[in-house]
Design a protein around this motif. Structure first.
Motif, PDB file in Angstrom:
ATOM      1  N   PHE A  20     -42.693 -19.066  28.147  1.00 56.87           N
ATOM      2  CA  PHE A  20     -41.368 -18.671  27.646  1.00 56.87           C
ATOM      3  C   PHE A  20     -40.317 -19.733  27.954  1.00 56.87           C
ATOM      4  N   ARG A  21     -40.439 -20.375  29.100  1.00 58.43           N
ATOM      5  CA  ARG A  21     -39.456 -21.398  29.476  1.00 58.43           C
ATOM      6  C   ARG A  21     -39.493 -22.605  28.544  1.00 58.43           C
ATOM      7  N   HIS A  22     -40.576 -22.791  27.839  1.00 60.37           N
ATOM      8  CA  HIS A  22     -40.703 -23.923  26.917  1.00 60.37           C
ATOM      9  C   HIS A  22     -40.363 -23.540  25.481  1.00 60.37           C
ATOM     10  N   VAL A  23     -39.951 -22.293  25.268  1.00 60.50           N
ATOM     11  CA  VAL A  23     -39.526 -21.852  23.931  1.00 60.50           C
ATOM     12  C   VAL A  23     -38.010 -21.978  23.868  1.00 60.50           C
ATOM     13  N   ASP A  24     -37.510 -22.974  23.155  1.00 59.77           N
ATOM     14  CA  ASP A  24     -36.073 -23.269  23.146  1.00 59.77           C
ATOM     15  C   ASP A  24     -35.297 -22.417  22.150  1.00 59.77           C
ATOM     16  N   SER A  25     -35.912 -22.020  21.058  1.00 61.47           N
ATOM     17  CA  SER A  25     -35.214 -21.293  19.999  1.00 61.47           C
ATOM     18  C   SER A  25     -35.001 -19.838  20.386  1.00 61.47           C
ATOM     19  N   LYS A  26     -33.743 -19.372  20.291  1.00 65.48           N
ATOM     20  CA  LYS A  26     -33.456 -17.972  20.602  1.00 65.48           C
ATOM     21  C   LYS A  26     -34.198 -17.009  19.678  1.00 65.48           C
ATOM     22  N   PRO A  27     -34.226 -17.248  18.350  1.00 63.93           N
ATOM     23  CA  PRO A  27     -35.008 -16.340  17.492  1.00 63.93           C
ATOM     24  C   PRO A  27     -36.474 -16.271  17.889  1.00 63.93           C
ATOM     25  N   SER A  28     -37.037 -17.397  18.336  1.00 59.36           N
ATOM     26  CA  SER A  28     -38.441 -17.399  18.751  1.00 59.36           C
ATOM     27  C   SER A  28     -38.634 -16.589  20.024  1.00 59.36           C
ATOM     28  N   LEU A  40     -41.595  -8.212  26.774  1.00 62.45           N
ATOM     29  CA  LEU A  40     -40.152  -7.981  26.792  1.00 62.45           C
ATOM     30  C   LEU A  40     -39.603  -8.131  28.205  1.00 62.45           C
ATOM     31  N   SER A  41     -40.290  -7.520  29.165  1.00 61.60           N
ATOM     32  CA  SER A  41     -39.847  -7.599  30.562  1.00 61.60           C
ATOM     33  C   SER A  41     -39.897  -9.032  31.076  1.00 61.60           C
ATOM     34  N   LEU A  42     -40.973  -9.750  30.757  1.00 65.90           N
ATOM     35  CA  LEU A  42     -41.108 -11.125  31.237  1.00 65.90           C
ATOM     36  C   LEU A  42     -40.119 -12.062  30.563  1.00 65.90           C
ATOM     37  N   LEU A  45     -36.862 -11.794  32.242  1.00 63.69           N
ATOM     38  CA  LEU A  45     -36.859 -12.485  33.539  1.00 63.69           C
ATOM     39  C   LEU A  45     -36.730 -13.991  33.360  1.00 63.69           C
ATOM     40  N   SER A  46     -37.219 -14.529  32.243  1.00 66.68           N
ATOM     41  CA  SER A  46     -37.216 -15.974  32.053  1.00 66.68           C
ATOM     42  C   SER A  46     -35.926 -16.496  31.437  1.00 66.68           C
ATOM     43  N   ARG A  47     -35.134 -15.621  30.839  1.00 69.99           N
ATOM     44  CA  ARG A  47     -33.924 -16.091  30.148  1.00 69.99           C
ATOM     45  C   ARG A  47     -32.847 -16.436  31.165  1.00 69.99           C
ATOM     46  N   ASP A  48     -32.280 -17.651  31.054  1.00 69.80           N
ATOM     47  CA  ASP A  48     -31.306 -18.099  32.051  1.00 69.80           C
ATOM     48  C   ASP A  48     -29.927 -18.373  31.460  1.00 69.80           C
ATOM     49  N   THR A  49     -29.735 -18.140  30.149  1.00 72.83           N
ATOM     50  CA  THR A  49     -28.452 -18.403  29.508  1.00 72.83           C
ATOM     51  C   THR A  49     -28.029 -17.216  28.660  1.00 72.83           C
ATOM     52  N   LEU A  65     -25.942  -6.505  30.662  1.00 73.52           N
ATOM     53  CA  LEU A  65     -26.724  -7.731  30.595  1.00 73.52           C
ATOM     54  C   LEU A  65     -27.282  -8.131  31.962  1.00 73.52           C
ATOM     55  N   SER A  66     -26.541  -7.843  33.021  1.00 74.15           N
ATOM     56  CA  SER A  66     -27.008  -8.217  34.360  1.00 74.15           C
ATOM     57  C   SER A  66     -28.273  -7.463  34.739  1.00 74.15           C
ATOM     58  N   ARG A  67     -28.389  -6.222  34.280  1.00 76.58           N
ATOM     59  CA  ARG A  67     -29.595  -5.457  34.574  1.00 76.58           C
ATOM     60  C   ARG A  67     -30.793  -5.975  33.778  1.00 76.58           C
ATOM     61  N   ARG A  68     -30.534  -6.484  32.576  1.00 80.06           N
ATOM     62  CA  ARG A  68     -31.631  -6.931  31.720  1.00 80.06           C
ATOM     63  C   ARG A  68     -32.048  -8.363  32.032  1.00 80.06           C
ATOM     64  N   TYR A  69     -31.068  -9.225  32.385  1.00 88.62           N
ATOM     65  CA  TYR A  69     -31.363 -10.651  32.612  1.00 88.62           C
ATOM     66  C   TYR A  69     -30.932 -11.056  34.019  1.00 88.62           C
ATOM     67  N   PRO A  70     -31.672 -10.677  35.030  1.00 85.48           N
ATOM     68  CA  PRO A  70     -31.240 -10.903  36.424  1.00 85.48           C
ATOM     69  C   PRO A  70     -31.273 -12.368  36.865  1.00 85.48           C
ATOM     70  N   ASN A  71     -32.000 -13.229  36.167  1.00 86.80           N
ATOM     71  CA  ASN A  71     -32.140 -14.626  36.590  1.00 86.80           C
ATOM     72  C   ASN A  71     -31.211 -15.573  35.837  1.00 86.80           C
ATOM     73  N   THR A  72     -30.174 -15.037  35.247  1.00 85.09           N
ATOM     74  CA  THR A  72     -29.239 -15.856  34.479  1.00 85.09           C
ATOM     75  C   THR A  72     -28.522 -16.868  35.371  1.00 85.09           C
ATOM     76  N   ARG A  73     -28.471 -18.120  34.887  1.00 86.40           N
ATOM     77  CA  ARG A  73     -27.774 -19.179  35.606  1.00 86.40           C
ATOM     78  C   ARG A  73     -26.553 -19.705  34.854  1.00 86.40           C
ATOM     79  N   SER A  74     -26.477 -19.423  33.555  1.00 88.24           N
ATOM     80  CA  SER A  74     -25.361 -19.909  32.743  1.00 88.24           C
ATOM     81  C   SER A  74     -24.819 -18.785  31.875  1.00 88.24           C
ATOM     82  N   ILE A  75     -23.494 -18.574  31.930  1.00 90.27           N
ATOM     83  CA  ILE A  75     -22.840 -17.564  31.105  1.00 90.27           C
ATOM     84  C   ILE A  75     -21.690 -18.210  30.349  1.00 90.27           C
ATOM     85  N   PHE A  76     -21.650 -17.995  29.041  1.00 84.98           N
ATOM     86  CA  PHE A  76     -20.592 -18.518  28.179  1.00 84.98           C
ATOM     87  C   PHE A  76     -19.889 -17.329  27.532  1.00 84.98           C
TER      88      PHE A  76
END
Length: 598
Positions: A20-28, A40-42, A45-49, A65-76
């Protein structure tokens, strides 16, 4: 075999996460998350933006969003953009007998469209691994919210506060808590003074690499002196100010020798400051100067003499720079790859000749409103710059077919050609492009009224375009567009507005030949009818936007057909009277009206 799982039973979570970390496209990534609940769960966990627009309840959206994406490092967070919460998160209200509103029990969703201090505090509390935060025009954020956030996110590396009404108190909290800050954008933060920025320079100077300041009327040379004294690792400075003078910029040049990017729009800065940059900032790679009326060729002499690593140069509305200054940069900075000249009326043919002779690595050239540059100058680019990939020409009255032919013969790697209102460019030049530039994918010929079908036929036979804009080229008829349709199966964007002689035949050919078309502009095409757009809608399954104002042959039937047929449509621009009540109910959120009453 059907019914057996050949992946989940074998692959561990760690390996799927790495994929998942190597899939750059959001639609993908979204598609991957739909495979099964485990994926879905994994994927979450892998999404960081995360990117967030203005919503009905930004604070609650952050919690969701915080409950769904706990490993987020960048927020815009950009409140210029709009999104909607799922229906179950929208606040429900009911009317009492006395006519007053009452929230339904259990509903705590706020109705504001702006991120509040409480919402920003929730960002700090929820995203414990956050490193990058961007708050664009978040008008409700105050010093209180920024302090609350800064106290929680002490590992923050990048902070963008563009257009936020924060003051020195909030910036002081960032300076005190976020010692690892590397990138800071303070554009249009009008409440700031020297006090806040000086403290950031002192506290975060060791790590600060990028700083942007614009329209901050109370930030003076004092702040830049502090930056020069403490921010030795600064690599990028963007400065737009009427308050800054030479003193501050000279201090930065002397103290920040690692500076690589310098973008300036400072009316009171003179040659002295840029000469200091030339002397001390030998690592400079990007220089952009906007609206300078006090710079002369002496500034460019200093840059050309010492800044040998310069690759990107932008000169916009710098009235006192001439061919001599540009020549000194071209001779001294042979690694230049990107050059933009915009409205510099004293730079002409000789300056561009020097670029062609000396800057053999040039890959992108933009000439905007350069009335003194003639064919000879651009022809020299064609002779000397064989790696040129992008050329932009706007309102260059002295440039015609001769120089475009030279570009075509010498710059065979050209991928992007944008020409607007260059009335001496005609079929001959564009035919040469089609014959020689086989890698061309992006072509724009706006309001070039000497260009007709012959040019587009050559392009269609020689190039496979992804983007085409021929708005206002009134000599183009069906034959030219049909040639493009047959030769460019990957075409995704097309603007044929104001082509009065374009008919349904061309539009139907586009439907047959360009199934990947996403965006089309057919406004002011008086002979296109419902028949053409209905056929296009059926054939182009990926169509997302369609502009069709002032097309008398298109009625509410054509509009309804696009709405019902194009399942991916996101935007339609049309007159209001062409939208039936049923169509409005079905797709009101994606329909934009240019004319209300006709």
């Amino acid at each position: 075999m059907r019914g057996s799982d050949l992946i989940n039973a074998v692959l561990p979570d760690e390996l799927i996460l790495e994929i998942f970390r190597h899939v750059d496209s959001k639609p993908s990534r979204d598609a991957c998350s739909l495979v099964c609940k485990r994926w879905l769960s994994l994927e979450c966990l892998s999404r960081d933006t995360i990117r967030i627009g203005a919503s009905a309840a930004p604070g609650n959206l952050v919690n969701l969003l915080s409950r769904r994406y706990p490993n987020t490092r960048s927020i815009f967070i950009d409140e210029r953009l709009s999104i909607s919460l799922p229906v179950k998160y929208i606040k429900r209200r009911r009317t009492n007998r006395d006519g007053s509103d009452q929230s339904m029990p259990g509903d705590d969703v706020m109705g504001t469209n702006s991120l509040s201090d409480a919402g920003l505090a929730a960002v700090g509390e929820s995203f414990l691994k956050l490193e990058n935060l961007s708050l664009i025009w978040c008008s409700s954020i105050t010093d209180v919210g920024l302090r609350s956030f800064a106290e929680k996110c002490r590992s923050l590396k990048s902070l963008d506060l563009q257009g936020c009404y924060i003051g020195d108190g909030g910036l002081t909290a960032v300076a005190e808590c976020c010692k690892f800050l590397q990138d800071l954008n303070l554009r249009f933060c009008e409440g700031l003074t020297d006090a806040g920025l000086v403290l950031v320079a002192v506290s975060c100077g060791r790590n600060l690499k990028s700083l942007g300041v614009a329209a901050c009327a109370k930030i003076t040379d004092l702040s830049l002196e502090a930056v020069g004294s403490h921010c030795r690792s600064l690599e990028s400075l963007s400065l737009d100010s009427e308050i800054i003078h030479n003193k501050g910029l000279v201090a930065v040049a002397k103290g920040c020798s690692m500076l690589k990017v310098l973008k300036l729009q400072c009316l009171n800065v003179t040659d002295e400051a840029l000469q200091a940059v030339g002397v001390f900032c030998l690592s400079l790679e990007t220089l952009a100067l906007y609206s300078f009326q006090k710079f002369t060729d002496r500034s460019l002499y200093a840059i050309g003499k010492r800044c040998k690593k310069l690759k990107n140069l932008t000169l916009s509305d710098c009235y006192f720079l001439s061919n001599k200054g540009l020549d000194s940069v071209a001779v001294g900075c042979s690694e230049l790859t990107h050059i933009e000249l915009n409205g510099c009326h004293n730079i002409g043919t000789d300056g561009l000749k020097s670029i062609g002779k000396n800057c053999v690595q040039l890959s992108e050239l933009a000439l905007l409103y350069c009335q003194r540059i003639e064919n000879d100058g651009l022809s020299e680019i064609g002779k000397g710059c064989k790696y040129l990939q992008a050329l932009h020409l706007v309102d260059c009255s002295g440039i015609g077919d001769e120089s475009i032919c030279s570009i075509a013969r010498g710059c065979k790697n050209l991928r992007k050609l944008h020409i607007r209102r260059c009335y001496e460019v005609g079929n001959k030049g564009i035919i040469a492009i089609g014959q020689n530039c086989k890698f061309l994918t992006d072509l724009s010929l706006r309001f070039c009224d000497r260009i007709g079908d012959e040019a587009l036929i050559s392009i269609g036979q020689g190039c496979s375009l992804h983007h085409l804009n021929v708005s206002g080229c009134h000599q183009i008829r069906d034959a030219g567009i049909i040639a493009i349709a047959r030769g460019s199966p990957q075409l995704s964007y097309l603007d044929v507005s104001v082509l009065q002689n374009l008919r349904d035949n061309a539009i139907m050919e586009l439907g047959e030949g360009c199934p990947l078309l996403k965006d089309i502009v057919i406004s002011h095409c008086r002979q296109i009818t419902d028949t053409g757009v209905s056929y296009l809608a059926r054939k182009c399954a990926f169509l997302e936007s369609c502009h069709m104002v002032y097309c008398p042959g298109i009625t509410e039937v054509g509009v309804a057909t696009i709405v019902t047929t194009c399942t991916r449509i996101k935007k339609i621009l049309v007159e209001k009277w062409k939208v039936s009540a049923r169509t409005e109910r079905r797709a009101g959120s994606i329909i934009n009206y240019l004319c209300v009453d006709l």
